[in-house]
Design a protein around this motif. Structure first.
Motif, PDB file in Angstrom:
ATOM      1  N   ASP A   8       0.844  -1.197   0.000  1.00  0.00           N
ATOM      2  CA  ASP A   8       0.000   0.000   0.000  1.00  0.00           C
ATOM      3  C   ASP A   8       0.878   1.245   0.000  1.00  0.00           C
ATOM      4  N   LYS A   9       0.756   1.996  -1.071  1.00  0.00           N
ATOM      5  CA  LYS A   9       1.630   3.144  -1.245  1.00  0.00           C
ATOM      6  C   LYS A   9       1.480   4.186  -0.147  1.00  0.00           C
ATOM      7  N   GLU A  10       0.255   4.413   0.279  1.00  0.00           N
ATOM      8  CA  GLU A  10       0.009   5.383   1.353  1.00  0.00           C
ATOM      9  C   GLU A  10       0.743   4.964   2.624  1.00  0.00           C
ATOM     10  N   VAL A  11       0.702   3.691   2.885  1.00  0.00           N
ATOM     11  CA  VAL A  11       1.327   3.174   4.105  1.00  0.00           C
ATOM     12  C   VAL A  11       2.847   3.302   4.007  1.00  0.00           C
ATOM     13  N   VAL A  12       3.372   2.987   2.834  1.00  0.00           N
ATOM     14  CA  VAL A  12       4.822   3.101   2.626  1.00  0.00           C
ATOM     15  C   VAL A  12       5.250   4.564   2.775  1.00  0.00           C
ATOM     16  N   ARG A  13       4.458   5.467   2.189  1.00  0.00           N
ATOM     17  CA  ARG A  13       4.779   6.897   2.283  1.00  0.00           C
ATOM     18  C   ARG A  13       4.779   7.337   3.740  1.00  0.00           C
ATOM     19  N   GLY A  71      13.310   7.325  -6.042  1.00  0.00           N
ATOM     20  CA  GLY A  71      13.303   6.801  -4.674  1.00  0.00           C
ATOM     21  C   GLY A  71      14.660   7.066  -4.053  1.00  0.00           C
ATOM     22  N   CYS A  72      15.051   8.346  -4.039  1.00  0.00           N
ATOM     23  CA  CYS A  72      16.443   8.735  -3.723  1.00  0.00           C
ATOM     24  C   CYS A  72      16.808   8.578  -2.253  1.00  0.00           C
ATOM     25  N   GLY A  73      15.815   8.398  -1.370  1.00  0.00           N
ATOM     26  CA  GLY A  73      16.138   8.295   0.056  1.00  0.00           C
ATOM     27  C   GLY A  73      16.848   9.542   0.542  1.00  0.00           C
ATOM     28  N   THR A  74      17.913   9.356   1.316  1.00  0.00           N
ATOM     29  CA  THR A  74      18.625  10.515   1.870  1.00  0.00           C
ATOM     30  C   THR A  74      19.723  11.032   0.939  1.00  0.00           C
ATOM     31  N   ILE A  93       9.060   9.422  -2.693  1.00  0.00           N
ATOM     32  CA  ILE A  93       7.671   9.547  -2.256  1.00  0.00           C
ATOM     33  C   ILE A  93       7.585  10.226  -0.889  1.00  0.00           C
ATOM     34  N   SER A  94       8.674  10.166  -0.115  1.00  0.00           N
ATOM     35  CA  SER A  94       8.684  10.713   1.243  1.00  0.00           C
ATOM     36  C   SER A  94       9.272  12.123   1.270  1.00  0.00           C
ATOM     37  N   ALA A  95       8.470  13.074   1.713  1.00  0.00           N
ATOM     38  CA  ALA A  95       8.942  14.463   1.817  1.00  0.00           C
ATOM     39  C   ALA A  95      10.084  14.564   2.832  1.00  0.00           C
ATOM     40  N   SER A 128       7.834  12.952  -5.092  1.00  0.00           N
ATOM     41  CA  SER A 128       6.971  12.360  -6.110  1.00  0.00           C
ATOM     42  C   SER A 128       7.073  10.844  -6.022  1.00  0.00           C
ATOM     43  N   ASP A 129       5.974  10.156  -6.254  1.00  0.00           N
ATOM     44  CA  ASP A 129       6.111   8.705  -6.339  1.00  0.00           C
ATOM     45  C   ASP A 129       6.610   8.357  -7.737  1.00  0.00           C
ATOM     46  N   LEU A 130       7.165   7.181  -7.865  1.00  0.00           N
ATOM     47  CA  LEU A 130       7.786   6.758  -9.127  1.00  0.00           C
ATOM     48  C   LEU A 130       6.844   6.890 -10.308  1.00  0.00           C
ATOM     49  N   GLU A 131       5.605   6.484 -10.082  1.00  0.00           N
ATOM     50  CA  GLU A 131       4.638   6.433 -11.177  1.00  0.00           C
ATOM     51  C   GLU A 131       4.320   7.823 -11.720  1.00  0.00           C
ATOM     52  N   SER A 132       4.527   8.867 -10.907  1.00  0.00           N
ATOM     53  CA  SER A 132       4.220  10.228 -11.365  1.00  0.00           C
ATOM     54  C   SER A 132       5.414  10.904 -12.032  1.00  0.00           C
ATOM     55  N   ASP A 144      17.109  -0.211  -4.335  1.00  0.00           N
ATOM     56  CA  ASP A 144      16.453  -0.706  -3.117  1.00  0.00           C
ATOM     57  C   ASP A 144      15.048  -0.149  -2.898  1.00  0.00           C
ATOM     58  N   VAL A 145      14.324   0.027  -3.971  1.00  0.00           N
ATOM     59  CA  VAL A 145      12.937   0.495  -3.875  1.00  0.00           C
ATOM     60  C   VAL A 145      11.959  -0.629  -4.251  1.00  0.00           C
ATOM     61  N   LEU A 146      12.403  -1.497  -5.149  1.00  0.00           N
ATOM     62  CA  LEU A 146      11.534  -2.602  -5.596  1.00  0.00           C
ATOM     63  C   LEU A 146      11.055  -3.479  -4.445  1.00  0.00           C
ATOM     64  N   HIS A 148       9.565  -2.650  -2.039  1.00  0.00           N
ATOM     65  CA  HIS A 148       8.233  -2.193  -1.621  1.00  0.00           C
ATOM     66  C   HIS A 148       7.146  -2.533  -2.634  1.00  0.00           C
ATOM     67  N   TYR A 149       7.518  -3.236  -3.686  1.00  0.00           N
ATOM     68  CA  TYR A 149       6.564  -3.575  -4.740  1.00  0.00           C
ATOM     69  C   TYR A 149       6.377  -5.085  -4.868  1.00  0.00           C
ATOM     70  N   PRO A 150       5.131  -5.560  -4.744  1.00  0.00           N
ATOM     71  CA  PRO A 150       4.895  -6.969  -5.059  1.00  0.00           C
ATOM     72  C   PRO A 150       5.106  -7.185  -6.558  1.00  0.00           C
TER      73      PRO A 150
HETATM   74  N1  SAM Z   1      17.386   4.622  -3.183  1.00  0.00           N
HETATM   75  C1  SAM Z   1      17.802   5.080  -1.882  1.00  0.00           C
HETATM   76  C2  SAM Z   1      19.122   4.467  -1.519  1.00  0.00           C
HETATM   77  O1  SAM Z   1      19.463   3.396  -2.059  1.00  0.00           O
HETATM   78  O2  SAM Z   1      19.846   5.057  -0.697  1.00  0.00           O
HETATM   79  C3  SAM Z   1      16.755   4.793  -0.796  1.00  0.00           C
HETATM   80  C4  SAM Z   1      16.373   3.342  -0.571  1.00  0.00           C
HETATM   81  S1  SAM Z   1      15.144   3.136   0.733  1.00  0.00           S
HETATM   82  C5  SAM Z   1      15.297   1.467   1.249  1.00  0.00           C
HETATM   83  C6  SAM Z   1      13.635   3.070  -0.172  1.00  0.00           C
HETATM   84  C7  SAM Z   1      13.139   4.459  -0.583  1.00  0.00           C
HETATM   85  O3  SAM Z   1      12.110   4.288  -1.572  1.00  0.00           O
HETATM   86  C8  SAM Z   1      12.545   5.281   0.535  1.00  0.00           C
HETATM   87  O4  SAM Z   1      13.173   6.529   0.587  1.00  0.00           O
HETATM   88  C9  SAM Z   1      11.070   5.391   0.156  1.00  0.00           C
HETATM   89  O5  SAM Z   1      10.470   6.602   0.581  1.00  0.00           O
HETATM   90  C10 SAM Z   1      11.123   5.261  -1.348  1.00  0.00           C
HETATM   91  N2  SAM Z   1       9.884   4.771  -1.982  1.00  0.00           N
HETATM   92  C11 SAM Z   1       9.132   3.701  -1.642  1.00  0.00           C
HETATM   93  N3  SAM Z   1       8.093   3.555  -2.469  1.00  0.00           N
HETATM   94  C12 SAM Z   1       8.191   4.559  -3.381  1.00  0.00           C
HETATM   95  C13 SAM Z   1       7.404   4.958  -4.499  1.00  0.00           C
HETATM   96  N4  SAM Z   1       6.312   4.302  -4.855  1.00  0.00           N
HETATM   97  N5  SAM Z   1       7.797   6.028  -5.211  1.00  0.00           N
HETATM   98  C14 SAM Z   1       8.914   6.720  -4.863  1.00  0.00           C
HETATM   99  N6  SAM Z   1       9.689   6.400  -3.803  1.00  0.00           N
HETATM  100  C15 SAM Z   1       9.335   5.333  -3.072  1.00  0.00           C
END
Ligand code: SAM
Length: 239
Positions: A8-13, A71-74, A93-95, A128-132, A144-146, A148-150
């Protein structure tokens, strides 16, 4: 109660804006306040970033190359890429994550700090989420974003990222191998405090099929494993 589920994207966000943000900021950072497992994950993740940078720079200088870090993380990848002269879009996706990435970039990308490197271009930061995501980039990277995706959502996600990339796409994911599958199931039987998100594993064959469906082929592969961190890294190019 930290667990998030269902893809669930909302939950992940929500997770990555709150407890997940605190946890991953620590893991991806440099402080000593990490436990043994987190330290191991930090080391594994750093290797993935290092390998991705190697794949990227193997083909020549990154100066002026446009990169979308989805999904750049930090900013673990975006910041070193900017140091190499790449023109980076860092989105997540996370502000909270995007704000942290931007803060760190401002600290680390100081002009003239290292006179031997090309002048860094400050990445563009976007929540932004990936899809947008839209536009075209020489390279799209998604590390390391996949997880979160089934698999049924992963295909669409991979297709979308490939549609944004002109020359190459670099993806990392937790490989669905027998051993790791087992480890994960054992983890599910004994959820501990370090088990923070619902994790989806992907088989390399599934990822490869998803790429092939949209006309891409895998050119390079890599694998990073530590005790608690597993990542398969692939570089794909138009077939
Ligand atoms: N890519 C970064 C790295 O390797 O340092 C971060 C990896 S971290 C495990 C996963 C990141 O994916 C989180 O910052 C999370 O907010 C983001 N994320 C998860 N689902 C996403 C989505 N649908 N769209 C964009 N970002 C997403």
């Amino acid at each position: 109660a930290e667990e998030v589920g269902g893809g669930d994207k909302e939950v992940v966000r929500d997770y990555f804006n709150n407890t997940g943000f605190q946890r991953w900021k620590k893991i991806y950072g440099e402080t000593d306040e990490v436990n043994r497992v987190q330290k191991d994950i930090r080391i594994g993740h750093a290797k993935t970033v290092e390998n991705a940078i190697k794949m990227l720079t193997d083909e020549g200088s990154l100066r002026g190359v446009t990169v979308c870090d989805a999904g750049c993380g930090t900013g673990s990848l975006s910041i070193p890429l900017a140091k190499e002269g790449a023109v980076v879009l860092a989105s997540d996706i996370s502000a909270a994550m995007v704000a942290e990435a931007e803060k760190q970039a401002k600290e680390q990308l100081v002009a003239g700090k290292d006179e031997l490197s090309p002048a860094p271009v400050m990445p563009k930061f976007e929540v932004s989420d990936l899809e947008s995501l839209n536009g075209k980039y020489d390279t799209v990277v998604c590390l390391d974003v996949l997880i979160h995706y089934p698999q049924n959502k992963a295909d669409g996600m991979i297709a979308h990222l490939a549609s944004l990339a002109e020359k190459r796409l670099i993806l990392s994911f937790a490989p669905k191998t027998f051993y790791y599958d087992l480890l994960k199931r054992v983890g599910e039987l004994f959820p501990g405090p370090s088990k923070a998100t619902r994790a989806y594993l992907h088989s390399e064959a599934d990822v490869e099929r998803a790429l092939q469906k949209v006309g891409w082929r895998i050119r390079k592969r890599g694998l990073v494993t530590t005790q608690f961190y597993f990542a398969k890294l692939v570089e794909a190019v138009p077939a």
